[in-house]
Design an enzyme around this catalytic site. Structure first.
Site, PDB file in Angstrom:
ATOM      1  N   LYS A 166      10.257   5.511  -2.887  1.00 56.07           N
ATOM      2  CA  LYS A 166       8.862   5.077  -2.857  1.00 56.07           C
ATOM      3  C   LYS A 166       8.648   3.952  -3.861  1.00 56.07           C
ATOM      4  O   LYS A 166       9.108   4.023  -5.003  1.00 56.07           O
ATOM      5  CB  LYS A 166       7.917   6.232  -3.161  1.00 56.07           C
ATOM      6  CG  LYS A 166       6.442   5.865  -3.001  1.00 56.07           C
ATOM      7  CD  LYS A 166       5.575   7.094  -2.842  1.00 56.07           C
ATOM      8  CE  LYS A 166       5.407   7.857  -4.118  1.00 56.07           C
ATOM      9  NZ  LYS A 166       4.588   9.067  -3.935  1.00 56.07           N
ATOM     10  N   ASN A 198      -2.081   4.024  -4.788  1.00 53.93           N
ATOM     11  CA  ASN A 198      -2.803   4.726  -5.853  1.00 53.93           C
ATOM     12  C   ASN A 198      -4.301   4.434  -5.854  1.00 53.93           C
ATOM     13  O   ASN A 198      -4.910   4.240  -6.910  1.00 53.93           O
ATOM     14  CB  ASN A 198      -2.189   4.423  -7.209  1.00 53.93           C
ATOM     15  CG  ASN A 198      -0.825   5.073  -7.384  1.00 53.93           C
ATOM     16  OD1 ASN A 198       0.199   4.416  -7.233  1.00 53.93           O
ATOM     17  ND2 ASN A 198      -0.798   6.364  -7.653  1.00 53.93           N
ATOM     18  N   GLU A 222       0.616   5.224   1.186  1.00 48.40           N
ATOM     19  CA  GLU A 222       0.027   6.349   0.460  1.00 48.40           C
ATOM     20  C   GLU A 222      -1.181   5.931  -0.365  1.00 48.40           C
ATOM     21  O   GLU A 222      -1.170   4.888  -1.018  1.00 48.40           O
ATOM     22  CB  GLU A 222       1.093   6.947  -0.461  1.00 48.40           C
ATOM     23  CG  GLU A 222       0.629   8.083  -1.341  1.00 48.40           C
ATOM     24  CD  GLU A 222       1.778   8.671  -2.146  1.00 48.40           C
ATOM     25  OE1 GLU A 222       1.510   9.209  -3.237  1.00 48.40           O
ATOM     26  OE2 GLU A 222       2.938   8.595  -1.700  1.00 48.40           O
ATOM     27  N   GLU A 248      -3.065  13.856  -2.840  1.00 51.05           N
ATOM     28  CA  GLU A 248      -2.884  14.227  -4.246  1.00 51.05           C
ATOM     29  C   GLU A 248      -4.207  14.271  -4.991  1.00 51.05           C
ATOM     30  O   GLU A 248      -4.302  14.921  -6.031  1.00 51.05           O
ATOM     31  CB  GLU A 248      -1.927  13.272  -4.947  1.00 51.05           C
ATOM     32  CG  GLU A 248      -2.450  11.880  -5.189  1.00 51.05           C
ATOM     33  CD  GLU A 248      -1.441  11.002  -5.907  1.00 51.05           C
ATOM     34  OE1 GLU A 248      -1.622  10.774  -7.115  1.00 51.05           O
ATOM     35  OE2 GLU A 248      -0.484  10.546  -5.266  1.00 51.05           O
ATOM     36  N   ASP A 271      -1.190  18.680  -3.344  1.00 53.43           N
ATOM     37  CA  ASP A 271      -0.591  18.945  -4.653  1.00 53.43           C
ATOM     38  C   ASP A 271      -0.996  20.356  -5.068  1.00 53.43           C
ATOM     39  O   ASP A 271      -2.181  20.665  -5.162  1.00 53.43           O
ATOM     40  CB  ASP A 271      -1.107  17.893  -5.638  1.00 53.43           C
ATOM     41  CG  ASP A 271      -0.587  18.040  -7.055  1.00 53.43           C
ATOM     42  OD1 ASP A 271      -0.569  19.181  -7.568  1.00 53.43           O
ATOM     43  OD2 ASP A 271      -0.223  17.019  -7.668  1.00 53.43           O
ATOM     44  N   HIS A 298       2.719  15.894  -3.349  1.00 52.51           N
ATOM     45  CA  HIS A 298       2.751  15.008  -4.500  1.00 52.51           C
ATOM     46  C   HIS A 298       3.307  15.728  -5.728  1.00 52.51           C
ATOM     47  O   HIS A 298       2.861  16.817  -6.085  1.00 52.51           O
ATOM     48  CB  HIS A 298       1.318  14.537  -4.799  1.00 52.51           C
ATOM     49  CG  HIS A 298       1.143  13.872  -6.125  1.00 52.51           C
ATOM     50  ND1 HIS A 298       0.545  14.478  -7.202  1.00 52.51           N
ATOM     51  CD2 HIS A 298       1.514  12.630  -6.541  1.00 52.51           C
ATOM     52  CE1 HIS A 298       0.522  13.646  -8.226  1.00 52.51           C
ATOM     53  NE2 HIS A 298       1.102  12.522  -7.864  1.00 52.51           N
ATOM     54  N   GLU A 318       9.227  15.196  -3.405  1.00 47.34           N
ATOM     55  CA  GLU A 318       9.226  13.966  -4.196  1.00 47.34           C
ATOM     56  C   GLU A 318       9.992  14.179  -5.502  1.00 47.34           C
ATOM     57  O   GLU A 318       9.647  15.054  -6.298  1.00 47.34           O
ATOM     58  CB  GLU A 318       7.787  13.538  -4.509  1.00 47.34           C
ATOM     59  CG  GLU A 318       7.702  12.264  -5.326  1.00 47.34           C
ATOM     60  CD  GLU A 318       6.267  11.807  -5.566  1.00 47.34           C
ATOM     61  OE1 GLU A 318       6.071  10.613  -5.831  1.00 47.34           O
ATOM     62  OE2 GLU A 318       5.348  12.658  -5.490  1.00 47.34           O
TER      63      GLU A 318
END
Length: 368
Positions: A166, A198, A222, A248, A271, A298, A318
């Site tokens: 990633k 993000n 993402e 997340e 998450d 996440h 991940e």
């Protein structure tokens, strides 16, 4: 019937081993609240949560002042009942990050106790769907890392058997494109590339970026937009061929339902800490399965390996090492795949001497 008679709370602050930067922040500290729940028959369960540098003391305070006292005298096997009770006990502060992170530390401890009582590993107790799960790495893809290093890290991951890498995006669009082009050329077509925005873009910018990224056949785009912008994700998903990944920064199963019903995403990254623990995590994972959507959670690989192996739609774990400084042994990796522990409990081999040495001053609490 056993009863909870003691709860211990503490926090450890871990400094990441590598510099971690993305489009909106730098990850400089990992506050890790840890909860131990003791029953009157001798059973013990350990759970934990995390922040990325702010809010850890608030979590410890919320647990010790308001949540842990509600546990005393309760039957620890009644995990659903306890979760719902604690959620409504703090309803004025839910839905939200601090409450979810506090609930997660307690809920994971109760699941740890349940698995230890049954002498079963979490991945079997919670479902038992897979023996291993593919890994992708994020550790070599942070935003500050230059192109040559991105390529080198991706090639290392591929050589180790990992299925993907990633890369953080958020530089000027053409710079991001050049970075992605270099990695794709180096790794070839049989290795996945994911990108992570993000939450740094507006809708128009995300649509533009998605079209620039489409030629690289990405596994997903993402967190392109702020998580609260459901409408923006609907527009973006309709405008691009790239899979859109979210989760997340979503804190309740009902919000995942909205994303799935409105076709605003095609990869779920729930998450376990930010959703409030294993109990709601499993609800989200099974909900995603009913929409034929994969779960690629996440962070928290040491816990997510078992949860992904528990469900049939767990696609990726991940790779970001989190707990090495607090455990005797790390997560098992075989041929680039994450393998869940067969030990009873969460599968995390805590090093209590290390935890005691690193406990933040003033965070140790005991509730009876």
């Amino acid at each position: 019937m056993s009863r909870i008679d003691r709860v211990e709370i503490l926090m450890v602050d871990l400094v990441p081993k590598v510099k971690r930067t993305d489009a909106i922040q730098s990850f400089v500290s990992q506050e890790t609240p840890i909860v131990r729940i003791f029953a009157d028959d001798g059973a013990v369960g350990t759970g934990y949560s995390y922040t990325i540098g702010t809010g850890g003391h608030a979590i410890v305070d919320l647990i010790s002042r308001h949540l842990a006292p509600q546990l005393i005298g309760r039957d620890p096997d009644m995990i659903e009942e306890i979760w719902k009770h604690l959620f409504f006990h703090t309803h004025a502060t839910a839905v939200g990050a601090i409450t979810a992170l506090a609930l997660a530390a307690i809920d994971t401890a109760l699941w740890d106790m349940r698995c230890r009582r049954s002498n079963r590993p979490l991945y079997k107790e919670a479902g038992g769907a897979q023996r291993s799960v593919p890994l992708y790495t994020t550790e070599g893809g942070w935003l500050h890392i230059e192109t040559a290093e991105l390529v080198e890290d991706a090639l290392r991951a591929k050589a180790a058997g990992f299925g993907g890498s990633k890369i953080k995006i958020g530089r000027p669009p053409k710079q991001d494109v050049l970075r992605l082009a270099a990695v794709r050329e180096a790794v070839g077509d049989d290795f996945e590339i994911m990108v992570d925005g993000n939450q740094g873009a507006s809708v128009d910018e995300a649509i533009r970026r998605a079209r620039l990224y489409e030629p690289f056949d990405l596994a997903w785009y993402e967190e392109p937009l702020p998580a609260e912008d459901l409408g923006g994700h609907i527009r973006l998903s309709a405008a691009t061929t790239l899979p859109i990944a979210v989760g997340e920064s979503i804190y309740h199963p009902s919000h995942f339902r909205e994303y799935l019903q409105r076709e605003a995403c095609s990869v779920i990254q729930v998450d376990v800490a930010r959703i409030g623990g294993i109990t709601p995590w499993l609800k989200v994972a099974h909900l995603a399965e009913t929409f034929n959507v994969a779960v690629s959670p996440h962070f928290l690989m040491e816990l997510h390996v078992s949860l992904c192996a528990a469900i049939p739609n767990g696609r990726w774990v991940e790779y970001i090492p989190q707990l090495d400084g607090l455990t005797h042994t790390g997560m098992t990796i075989e041929n680039g795949r994450a393998v869940p522990s067969e030990a009873a409990g969460l599968g995390i081999d805590w090093n209590w001497d290390a935890i005691t040495r690193q406990t933040c001053e003033g965070t140790m609490r005991i509730i009876r």
